[in-house]
Design a protein around this motif. Structure first.
Motif, mmCIF file in Angstrom:
data_model
loop_
_atom_site.group_PDB
_atom_site.id
_atom_site.type_symbol
_atom_site.label_atom_id
_atom_site.label_comp_id
_atom_site.label_asym_id
_atom_site.label_seq_id
_atom_site.Cartn_x
_atom_site.Cartn_y
_atom_site.Cartn_z
ATOM 1 N N GLU A 6 0.830 -1.209 0.000
ATOM 2 C CA GLU A 6 0.000 0.000 0.000
ATOM 3 C C GLU A 6 0.863 1.257 0.000
ATOM 4 O O GLU A 6 0.519 2.260 -0.641
ATOM 5 C CB GLU A 6 -0.943 -0.026 1.199
ATOM 6 N N LYS A 33 -7.394 4.202 5.983
ATOM 7 C CA LYS A 33 -7.937 3.540 4.798
ATOM 8 C C LYS A 33 -9.453 3.592 4.869
ATOM 9 O O LYS A 33 -10.037 3.374 5.927
ATOM 10 C CB LYS A 33 -7.432 2.098 4.711
ATOM 11 N N ARG A 34 -10.058 3.876 3.734
ATOM 12 C CA ARG A 34 -11.521 4.036 3.710
ATOM 13 C C ARG A 34 -12.110 3.229 2.569
ATOM 14 O O ARG A 34 -11.708 3.393 1.411
ATOM 15 C CB ARG A 34 -11.866 5.516 3.557
ATOM 16 N N ASN A 35 -13.039 2.361 2.895
ATOM 17 C CA ASN A 35 -13.756 1.582 1.887
ATOM 18 C C ASN A 35 -14.975 2.369 1.402
ATOM 19 O O ASN A 35 -15.731 2.908 2.221
ATOM 20 C CB ASN A 35 -14.217 0.245 2.472
ATOM 21 N N ALA A 37 -18.171 1.761 -1.236
ATOM 22 C CA ALA A 37 -18.865 0.784 -2.076
ATOM 23 C C ALA A 37 -19.221 1.391 -3.434
ATOM 24 O O ALA A 37 -19.389 2.609 -3.569
ATOM 25 C CB ALA A 37 -20.131 0.304 -1.383
ATOM 26 N N SER A 57 -7.201 0.740 -4.443
ATOM 27 C CA SER A 57 -7.811 -0.244 -5.337
ATOM 28 C C SER A 57 -9.178 0.290 -5.749
ATOM 29 O O SER A 57 -9.770 1.121 -5.062
ATOM 30 C CB SER A 57 -7.959 -1.616 -4.665
ATOM 31 N N GLY A 58 -9.664 -0.194 -6.885
ATOM 32 C CA GLY A 58 -10.961 0.253 -7.363
ATOM 33 C C GLY A 58 -10.857 1.441 -8.301
ATOM 34 O O GLY A 58 -9.823 1.670 -8.937
ATOM 35 N N ASP A 103 -16.247 -0.958 -6.183
ATOM 36 C CA ASP A 103 -15.867 -1.044 -4.776
ATOM 37 C C ASP A 103 -14.414 -0.598 -4.672
ATOM 38 O O ASP A 103 -13.543 -1.141 -5.367
ATOM 39 C CB ASP A 103 -16.008 -2.476 -4.259
ATOM 40 N N SER A 104 -14.158 0.382 -3.825
ATOM 41 C CA SER A 104 -12.832 0.998 -3.815
ATOM 42 C C SER A 104 -12.277 1.119 -2.402
ATOM 43 O O SER A 104 -13.022 1.286 -1.427
ATOM 44 C CB SER A 104 -12.892 2.397 -4.449
ATOM 45 N N LEU A 105 -10.950 1.023 -2.313
ATOM 46 C CA LEU A 105 -10.236 1.261 -1.064
ATOM 47 C C LEU A 105 -9.373 2.504 -1.269
ATOM 48 O O LEU A 105 -8.531 2.540 -2.176
ATOM 49 C CB LEU A 105 -9.364 0.067 -0.695
#
Length: 234
Positions: A6, A33-35, A37, A57-58, A103-105
């Motif tokens: 990361e 880190k934040r997810n 959707a 990611s995403g 869906d993203s991080l």
């Protein structure tokens, strides 16, 4: 806590690309880190600009809503890209709304932490100033491309950016749906379909999200040599 992979992803971003590894790890030690959707909104146009972000990611899209209610896609960013840095460092409010395309991080970095570090570390300030300039240059070149190139040339440039090779044949997968690609390239969906049809003679074929290119070098030549005619921009 960020993993080594990361940290390297953050290092790929324009924002942190010139920051030495040790300095970057220290700078990001308190980041989060934040997810987000698919379809969810990270922030909306007019929200206080308290954070800057890196896509781990995403994929996310940056949009502005016109007075007439039309959504204009300003940019689409996938993993390794950063956004929100300039306005977050300056203060004020975000000029765009950010929605997750997948869906993203995201790595969320508090602007106050970065700003305080910049004030105490001139080397970091110079590194990030260089990075921000590079980001601005990329955006200027993108605007120039939208104005100067035909729709088919814009699409060819987009496909070249996705290609895993510099020359020769390749296969690639469109990263998001064609409606978003059209908005990203400043055209209507029907114009995108015409542009794909126009690229057949350049060795490009598409089936749903799968694209075959007979020669990336030929596409590059098409972008560089084919002068757009008046009225061909869309």
């Amino acid at each position: 806590m960020l993993s080594d992979s990361e940290l390297q992803m953050a290092k790929r971003s324009v924002l942190f690309s010139h920051v030495p590894d040790g300095m970057l790890a220290e700078l990001l030690k308190d980041s989060h880190k934040r997810n987000v959707a698919r379809g969810a909104t990270l922030f909306v146009q007019g929200d206080p600009a308290n954070h800057m972000y890196v896509v781990l990611s995403g994929c996310v899209k940056l949009v502005r809503i016109t007075p007439g209610g039309e959504e204009v896609v300003v940019a689409v960013y996938s993993e390794g890209a950063s956004f929100g840095e300039a306005v977050a460092l300056k203060g004020g409010t975000y000029p765009v709304t950010v929605d997750a395309v997948q869906d993203s991080l995201l790595l969320q970095v508090e602007s106050r932490v970065v700003f305080d570090t910049l004030r105490s570390d001139p080397d970091l300030a110079l590194s990030m100033l260089s990075s921000t300039f590079n980001h601005l240059h990329e955006l200027v070149m993108e605007i120039e491309s939208l104005k100067a190139l035909s729709g088919a040339q814009r699409l060819a440039t987009f496909l070249i950016s996705l290609a895993p090779v510099e020359e020769g044949p390749c296969s690639l997968v469109l990263p998001y749906d064609k409606v978003l690609i059209a908005k990203r390239l400043g055209m209507k969906p029907e114009s995108l379909s015409r542009s794909f049809a126009n690229l057949r003679k350049q060795g490009v074929s598409v089936k749903r999200h799968a694209v075959q290119v007979s020669d990336i070098g030929q596409l590059k030549s098409f972008v560089e040599d084919d002068e757009p005619m008046p009225g061909r921009a869309s």
